[in-house]
Write an enzyme that holds these catalytic residues in place. Structure first.
Site, PDB file in Angstrom:
ATOM      1  N   LYS A  36       0.813  -1.226   0.000  1.00 52.43           N
ATOM      2  CA  LYS A  36       0.000   0.000   0.000  1.00 52.43           C
ATOM      3  C   LYS A  36       0.843   1.270   0.000  1.00 52.43           C
ATOM      4  CE  LYS A  36      -1.122  -0.442   4.985  1.00 52.43           C
ATOM      5  NZ  LYS A  36      -0.527  -1.811   5.162  1.00 52.43           N
ATOM      6  N   ASN A  59      -1.388   6.945   6.385  1.00 55.84           N
ATOM      7  CA  ASN A  59      -0.531   6.030   7.126  1.00 55.84           C
ATOM      8  C   ASN A  59       0.920   6.094   6.655  1.00 55.84           C
ATOM      9  OD1 ASN A  59      -0.552   3.910   9.189  1.00 55.84           O
ATOM     10  ND2 ASN A  59      -0.008   2.507   7.545  1.00 55.84           N
ATOM     11  N   HIS A 106      -1.278  -8.758  11.661  1.00 51.34           N
ATOM     12  CA  HIS A 106      -1.897  -7.951  12.712  1.00 51.34           C
ATOM     13  C   HIS A 106      -2.882  -8.758  13.559  1.00 51.34           C
ATOM     14  CE1 HIS A 106       0.037  -4.484  11.091  1.00 51.34           C
ATOM     15  NE2 HIS A 106      -0.646  -4.500   9.965  1.00 51.34           N
TER      16      HIS A 106
END
Length: 227
Positions: A36, A59, A106
């Site tokens: 990303k 981010n 995660h």
């Protein structure tokens, strides 16, 4: 501090959601387990090369909230968004949302891979019929989680197995339609190493094309970009 707020019925939102409510420009948002940051950077470069006012952040690099003061009606905010950030959105509505992939990650934060994928899928939650969702057709989870969304679905596939969408066809990244294939970026212009990097360029080209960038601008944005 969060629990008393919940008991009072207060709305709990994150930085992305708060910033979004004050933006004047449109948003291209990119999420995925891998790639990303590269894809977000590429989309920003392609817009810049096309002469568009693009601000990159989220981010990666500058927080979206730091872009509010510079936001105008003709600004395009290219935003990397993580699952953590998407969890705390309620009205966040990207004009173009890109979902690259899902992998086990995660799980110290999310209770399961399914919950992690559902958090990623929130990138589409507030989109409408006038918005776009760029999807990796080679990722089964991305495809399953995006079924029934309101946005117009646009498929990308490195495998080349789709008849309508963005693919690598021989020496070119192309957009296939019912009437033929439009060449966008020569594969030879991609200096990033690895097939996964070619997938990132493919997704970036799809988003940039939907945003109105010409093929020459997309190709020009890749010059000198090696990592």
């Amino acid at each position: 501090a969060l629990e008393p707020a919940r008991r009072r019925g207060a709305e709990i939102i994150g930085e992305i959601e708060l910033a979004w409510r004050w933006l004047r420009g449109r948003v291209i948002a990119v999420t995925g387990t891998k790639g990303k940051s590269t894809t977000t950077t590429l989309v920003g470069r392609m817009l810049d090369a096309a002469g568009r006012k693009a601000l990159v952040g989220g981010n990666i690099g500058v927080p979206l909230s730091a872009q509010v003061e510079q936001s105008t009606a003709d600004t395009v905010h290219v935003v990397e968004v993580s699952s953590f950030q998407l969890e705390t959105t309620t009205t966040f509505r990207p004009w173009i949302a890109v979902w690259l992939n899902v992998a086990d990650d995660h799980l110290d934060r999310h209770p399961s891979v399914e919950a992690y994928a559902a958090a990623k899928a929130r990138i589409f939650a507030s989109q409408g019929a006038g918005d776009w969702a760029v999807l990796n057709a080679d990722d089964r989870t991305v495809m399953a989680q995006s079924e029934g969304i309101a946005a117009r679905r646009v498929l990308c596939a490195l495998s080349g197995r789709i008849a309508d969408g963005f693919v690598v066809d021989g020496d070119w990244i192309v957009r296939r339609t019912a009437t033929g294939a439009d060449r966008l970026v020569p594969v030879a212009a991609v200096e990033l190493t690895g097939r996964h990097m070619l997938g990132n360029v493919l997704a970036a080209a799809a988003a940039a094309s939907l945003a109105g960038c010409a093929p020459g601008a997309m190709t020009g944005a890749l010059r000198g970009l090696r990592g």
